[in-house]
Scaffold this motif. Structure first.
Motif, short mmCIF file in Angstrom:
data_model
loop_
_atom_site.label_atom_id
_atom_site.label_comp_id
_atom_site.label_asym_id
_atom_site.label_seq_id
_atom_site.Cartn_x
_atom_site.Cartn_y
_atom_site.Cartn_z
N LEU A 73 7.22 -1.78 7.59
CA LEU A 73 6.02 -1.04 7.98
C LEU A 73 5.83 0.23 7.20
CD1 LEU A 73 6.71 -1.47 11.77
CD2 LEU A 73 4.74 -2.41 10.62
N ALA A 74 6.74 0.52 6.24
CA ALA A 74 6.80 1.85 5.61
C ALA A 74 5.46 2.31 5.05
CB ALA A 74 7.85 1.86 4.52
N ARG A 75 4.69 1.41 4.46
CA ARG A 75 3.47 1.87 3.81
C ARG A 75 2.24 1.72 4.69
NH1 ARG A 75 5.66 0.87 -1.51
NH2 ARG A 75 5.62 -1.34 -1.10
N SER A 76 2.45 1.37 5.98
CA SER A 76 1.30 1.18 6.86
C SER A 76 0.84 2.51 7.42
CB SER A 76 1.69 0.25 8.01
OG SER A 76 2.35 -0.86 7.55
N SER A 77 -0.33 2.48 8.04
CA SER A 77 -0.84 3.68 8.69
C SER A 77 0.00 3.94 9.94
CB SER A 77 -2.29 3.46 9.09
OG SER A 77 -2.34 2.50 10.13
N PRO A 78 0.02 5.18 10.42
CA PRO A 78 0.81 5.49 11.62
C PRO A 78 0.50 4.56 12.78
CG PRO A 78 0.02 7.51 10.64
CD PRO A 78 -0.62 6.40 9.87
N ILE A 95 -17.28 14.96 -23.29
CA ILE A 95 -17.00 13.87 -22.33
C ILE A 95 -16.18 14.45 -21.18
CG2 ILE A 95 -15.98 11.58 -22.01
CD1 ILE A 95 -16.08 11.37 -25.14
N ASP A 96 -16.66 14.29 -19.96
CA ASP A 96 -15.95 14.83 -18.77
C ASP A 96 -15.13 13.73 -18.09
OD1 ASP A 96 -18.81 16.82 -18.25
OD2 ASP A 96 -16.78 17.56 -18.69
N VAL A 97 -13.89 14.09 -17.93
CA VAL A 97 -13.00 13.14 -17.24
C VAL A 97 -12.52 13.76 -15.93
CG1 VAL A 97 -10.81 11.90 -17.33
CG2 VAL A 97 -12.23 12.09 -19.39
N ARG A 98 -12.64 13.04 -14.86
CA ARG A 98 -12.21 13.51 -13.52
C ARG A 98 -11.02 12.65 -13.04
NH1 ARG A 98 -15.37 17.15 -11.39
NH2 ARG A 98 -14.87 17.76 -9.27
N LEU A 99 -9.92 13.33 -12.65
CA LEU A 99 -8.75 12.60 -12.15
C LEU A 99 -8.58 12.87 -10.66
CD1 LEU A 99 -6.27 13.51 -15.03
CD2 LEU A 99 -7.64 11.42 -14.81
N ALA A 100 -8.37 11.84 -9.88
CA ALA A 100 -8.11 12.03 -8.43
C ALA A 100 -6.98 11.09 -8.00
CB ALA A 100 -9.37 11.73 -7.63
N THR A 101 -6.19 11.58 -7.07
CA THR A 101 -5.11 10.72 -6.57
C THR A 101 -5.35 10.31 -5.11
OG1 THR A 101 -3.89 12.69 -5.97
CG2 THR A 101 -3.26 11.60 -8.03
N GLY A 102 -4.84 9.17 -4.76
CA GLY A 102 -4.95 8.71 -3.38
C GLY A 102 -3.60 8.84 -2.67
N PRO A 103 -3.61 8.72 -1.38
CA PRO A 103 -2.39 8.89 -0.60
C PRO A 103 -1.31 7.87 -0.94
CG PRO A 103 -4.13 8.05 0.80
CD PRO A 103 -4.76 8.37 -0.52
N GLY A 104 -1.73 6.75 -1.45
CA GLY A 104 -0.73 5.74 -1.79
C GLY A 104 -0.22 5.87 -3.20
N GLY A 105 -0.49 6.95 -3.83
CA GLY A 105 -0.02 7.15 -5.20
C GLY A 105 -0.93 6.49 -6.23
N THR A 139 9.28 6.34 2.90
CA THR A 139 8.58 6.76 1.69
C THR A 139 7.51 5.74 1.35
OG1 THR A 139 9.96 5.56 0.13
CG2 THR A 139 10.74 7.72 0.86
N ARG A 140 6.60 6.20 0.47
CA ARG A 140 5.50 5.32 0.09
C ARG A 140 6.01 4.21 -0.82
NH1 ARG A 140 3.22 9.97 -3.61
NH2 ARG A 140 4.38 9.53 -5.49
N ASP A 141 7.26 4.34 -1.31
CA ASP A 141 7.84 3.24 -2.10
C ASP A 141 8.46 2.20 -1.18
OD1 ASP A 141 9.09 5.93 -4.05
OD2 ASP A 141 7.27 4.75 -4.42
N GLY A 142 8.49 2.46 0.09
CA GLY A 142 9.03 1.48 1.02
C GLY A 142 10.44 1.75 1.46
N ALA A 143 11.00 2.90 1.08
CA ALA A 143 12.38 3.19 1.49
C ALA A 143 12.40 3.77 2.90
CB ALA A 143 13.01 4.18 0.52
N VAL A 144 13.50 3.54 3.59
CA VAL A 144 13.67 4.06 4.95
C VAL A 144 14.94 4.90 4.94
CG1 VAL A 144 14.12 3.44 7.33
CG2 VAL A 144 12.59 2.04 5.97
N ALA A 145 14.80 6.20 5.20
CA ALA A 145 15.99 7.10 5.13
C ALA A 145 16.10 7.89 6.42
CB ALA A 145 15.85 8.02 3.93
N VAL A 146 17.25 7.79 7.07
CA VAL A 146 17.47 8.57 8.29
C VAL A 146 17.72 10.02 7.90
CG1 VAL A 146 19.95 8.08 8.31
CG2 VAL A 146 18.78 8.63 10.42
N GLN A 147 17.09 10.91 8.66
CA GLN A 147 17.18 12.34 8.30
C GLN A 147 18.31 12.98 9.06
OE1 GLN A 147 15.03 13.59 5.75
NE2 GLN A 147 15.07 11.35 5.73
#
Lengths: 120, 769
Positions: B590-595, B693-703, B523-531
């Motif tokens: 390595l959880a939050r690194s690129s593939p 007033i115009d407000v624009r919200l955008a999210t990135g892949p890292g939250g 996960t992007r929080d750094g957790a590692v979970a076996v599926q």
């Protein structure tokens, strides 16, 4: 936002604020506090146990209340800060100018000590 | 000299022979010398004894005669003079070895009135000479020959002397006292002429240069080759030690320098006891030894000749023995140099050298054969290696490598890598787009390794890629592929596979796992979970097997990590396995690194763990990150009234929930936006009209959350509001500027620009790291 005021002593009150203190809701609190100060309140406990959010508008009210109490030789104490509210208050540097206690009992005691003879 | 075999043999054999010979020669010479000396000793002693006994006898005879005379005179009635004279003549005539005799009387003893009476007769050649010693001039009473026997009452030999007035020659006298009726009446003497003795002794032949001599009791020369020294010199002045020995009546055989020539000699000496004389015989060393030396010289010459001959013989023999060995050595050198066609001629003899030659020839022959065989097998091996190399390249080209193309498409990033254990391996991965909104990904591991696994791997991959294009669920696809594999699986090979489909819009993954290692969700929080999912059998084993599909959902920034057991079963030099524990720990980092970084990082960790140990199995991994970049920005519009900020809380809460933002991001954004909007509404418009007033919200892949605020008011940077002093005491605290301060503190990036008559204010809040 909801405000609940409780008399704790002859001139001491505790104010419980629920919800958010932002630009919209802060004027309401300021109005209520002004009324209490007009009635001679010199001991003020602000219980923020149920306060989720505070912005600069809310902080403005706190400064107003603190200055008022100081000039009246009164005592102001905050208690029950949630994590986010505490963080904002810390960043704003308010820790040095406000008394902050963990809960209402201790806040009452602190105010009582500051105002002896008030029968708190 | 070159240290060849022949030289060595020569030196050793001849050298030892020579030493032996020299030893024998020396021993022989030594012993022969000893023999010679012993011989000389015996001879000399015998000779000396002979002569001393002879002279002893002669002196003994003289003693007897004197004794007889004394006895005669003591018992016989008195003679008159003429009777006496006749008697005495008779004695001399009957005893030729004596020189003279004298009877000397005590005063008045012969006849009254005769004070001195000493008739003396001596032989001079044939004549008898008479001398009357009883004269006034010759006072015989004073002479030792009279005095001593008179005093001692015993007979005695005198010292040798030169008898002047008497015999006129060198003499030695034996005197015997004459007693009559207990009273000494005179002395009878007998003389021996020593000159005769000396002449005799001189005549003794001792080798060529040897000689004999006699000395008296006090060491005077009685007989000596140098006649001038007789009675004039003492031996003690020429040879003190010898004189000492001889005068002490000792006998002996010594090795000294002789008195006459002063040369080294053997000297034998014996006493002539009766007359207190001593005889010595001198044997010159050189003369004695000359014989020995001559013999030695001959022996040495002969020996040298023999040695030289021996040298020649040994040289020839050594050479003839060494020649075949030298030839072998030369041959070996040639062969070692690469000439394998060299062959030695067969040896003529039947000894070890012949055996060696035979063995050598055989060895060269075998070597030729083996060299040829080796060349052939090396060529063969090289051919196989080059073909395997081609196979490796083919296999590598089968696995997709183009990660970049897919990454530029929105929604996800992917990376994979595979390292076979041998030139070719049984692991594989695959990914491909399916329709507009999905991407398929595969990882597989064929049983075994090397060429058979590689061939089976190619079949599996192709089958799966073809079946997947049909669009069925992953489970159904695997069931289909299983059936196909079983149709033509003579080798009984099987393959573990995970086949999954990622929806790039929603982040939903559907996957089926046929006996493969369970993947990890990072996960992007750094957790590692076996599926985990229900275990299902590998493909190619069970006819008619069906496979179930499992669904999971990735949030933006989450990744899925798939791998083969080459990673978990990688061993180090101590045979310890890498194991799931270490993999999970590595993935945690390595959880939050690129593939690409996840793959590189995990491979690096495994490499570091195994150290130098050989890779035992193919290592493969695939990482897939759902980036969520497909999400569009959200636009909000606010009027320039302060109460508009009331909407902020709900709007941002909903947005955060929808995009899966963390609470602190949403809360910080709400606060910052409230402060900024408040400032713009309060100070940004001067005309009192309504503005938006115009407000624009955008999210990135890292939250992370990006906010863009745009208004058409007067040029106004909300940050320009003076910052509050957060350290001032209460009295000096101002409220203004707190909002700006809080905004700066709570947001990670803030920025302002004026463009096209618009204020553009941007802020970013990142998720907590």
């Amino acid at each position: 936002m909801e405000i609940k005021i409780e008399q704790k002593g002859p001139r001491t009150i505790s104010v419980n604020v629920t919800g958010r203190l932002d630009a919209a809701t802060s004027p309401e609190l300021e109005k209520r506090l002004t009324a209490c100060f007009g009635e001679g309140t010199i001991g003020l406990i602000l219980n923020f146990a149920e306060l989720e959010y505070i912005s600069s508008a809310g902080l403005r009210v706190l400064i107003f209340a603190a200055k008022k109490m100081k000039s009246a030789n009164g005592s102001l104490a905050l208690c029950g800060l949630q994590e986010y509210v505490r963080e904002v208050i810390e960043i704003a540097g308010f820790m040095t100018i406000l008394q902050i206690l963990p809960n209402e009992e201790q806040a009452l005691a602190a105010v009582g000590r500051a105002l002896p003879g008030q029968g708190v | 000299m070159k240290r060849t075999l022949g030289t060595k043999m020569l030196i050793r054999i001849w050298g030892s022979t020579m030493i032996l010979f020299l030893g024998v020669l020396w021993a022989g010479s030594y012993y022969s010398k000893q023999e010679v000396i012993r011989g000389i000793e015996n001879e000399s002693k015998n000779l000396a004894q002979f002569y001393t006994e002879k002279y002893d006898g002669r002196f003994g005879q003289a003693e007897k005669i004197a004794g007889m005379i004394a006895l005669h005179m003591s018992v016989h009635p008195f003679y008159d003079e003429s009777e006496l004279t006749e008697y005495m003549k008779g004695v001399i005539q009957n005893n030729p070895e004596i020189y003279g005799t004298c009877i000397a009387f005590e005063p008045e003893a012969f006849a009254p009135g005769r004070a001195l009476f000493a008739p003396y007769f001596y032989a001079k050649g044939r004549e008898l000479v008479f001398v009357q010693l009883g004269t006034e001039q010759y006072n015989y009473f004073a002479w030792d020959w009279y005095k001593i026997p008179k005093q001692t009452g015993k007979p005695a030999w005198s010292e040798p002397y030169f008898d002047t007035g008497g015999g006129e020659t060198i003499m030695i006298t034996y005197s015997a006292p004459i007693f009559r009726a207990g009273r000494l009446i005179g002395v009878a003497t007998v003389d021996i002429c020593l000159a005769d003795l000396a002449r005799e002794v001189n005549g003794i032949r001792v080798l060529q240069t040897g000689y004999a001599f006699i000395v008296s009791k006090n060491g005077s020369f009685i007989s000596y080759p140098d006649a001038s020294l007789i009675m004039r010199q003492r031996l003690g002045e020429l040879a003190p030690e010898l004189a000492e020995r001889m005068t002490s009546a000792a006998s002996g055989f010594i090795d000294r320098s002789d008195p006459l020539h002063r040369k080294r000699s053997w000297i034998v000496y014996y006493p002539i006891r009766s007359a207190n004389l001593s005889l010595a015989i001198v044997y010159p060393f050189l003369e004695v030894m000359s014989r020995v030396y001559a013999f030695e010289g001959t022996a040495v010459r002969l020996g040298l000749a023999g040695l030289l001959t021996l040298l020649l013989i040994v040289a020839l023999v050594s050479r003839s023995i060494a020649r075949p060995i030298v030839d072998l050595a030369t041959a070996a050198r040639k062969v070692a140099g690469g000439d394998l066609d060299f062959q030695l001629p067969p040896a003529r003899s039947a000894d070890e050298v012949a055996e060696l030659t035979l063995a050598f020839n055989k060895m060269v022959h075998d070597l030729r054969y083996h060299m040829a065989a080796l060349q052939k097998s090396t060529a063969e091996r090289e051919r196989i290696a080059s073909e395997l190399d081609v196979a490796f390249r083919i296999q590598q080209s089968i696995l997709p490598r183009d990660f970049q193309t897919f990454s530029t498409a929105t929604g996800f990033e992917i990376f994979a890598h595979s390292v076979p254990a041998r030139e070719v391996g049984g692991d594989f991965y695959d990914f491909f787009p399916l329709g507009d909104d999905r991407i398929g990904f595969v990882i597989g591991d064929v049983s075994g390794k090397g060429v058979p696994a590689a061939l089976f791997m190619a079949i599996c991959r192709t089958l799966l890629a073809a079946v997947a294009r049909g669009g069925s669920s992953p489970g159904d696809c695997l069931s289909h592929v299983n059936a196909l594999l079983l149709r033509e699986n003579e080798m009984q090979m099987f393959v573990t596979v995970i086949y999954g489909l990622l929806n790039v819009d929603t982040g939903e993954i559907q996957y089926a796992n046929a006996g493969h290692n369970r993947p990890y969700l990072l996960t992007r929080d750094g957790a590692v979970a076996v599926q985990k999912s229900e275990p299902q059998i590998a493909l190619g084993v069970l006819a008619g097997a069906t496979y179930a599909t499992r669904t999971i959902r990735l949030r933006a920034g989450d990744s899925l990590f798939l791998y083969t057991d080459g990673i978990t079963e990688a061993t180090d030099v101590q045979q310890e396995m890498y194991a799931a524990g270490r993999l999970e720990a590595a993935l945690g980092k390595l959880a939050r690194s690129s593939p690409a970084d996840i793959i590189a990082g995990s491979f690096e960790e495994v490499r570091r763990f195994t150290g130098g140990a050989e890779q035992s199995d193919d290592i493969t991994a695939l990482a897939l990150t759902f980036t969520g970049r497909a999400r569009a920005d959200v636009a909000l519009r606010f009027a320039n009234r302060l109460d508009e900020t009331e909407k902020l809380h709900d709007l941002l809460s909903a947005f955060g929930r929808e995009r899966g933002l963390s609470k602190d991001v949403t809360t910080a954004a709400t606060l910052a936006l409230e402060e900024i909007l408040s400032n713009i509404i309060r100070y940004g418009f001067a005309d009192g009209a309504e503005h938006f007033i115009d407000v624009r919200l955008a999210t990135g892949p890292g939250g992370e959350l990006h906010i863009r605020v745009e208004d058409d008011g007067r040029p106004f940077n909300p940050l320009d509001v003076a910052a509050a002093d957060v350290h001032a005491p209460l009295d000096e605290r101002r409220v203004g500027g707190l909002g700006v301060y809080l905004t700066r503190k709570m947001m990670d990036d803030v920025g302002y620009k004026r463009s096209n008559g618009k204020n553009i204010f941007t802020m970013t809040k990142r998720a907590k790291a």
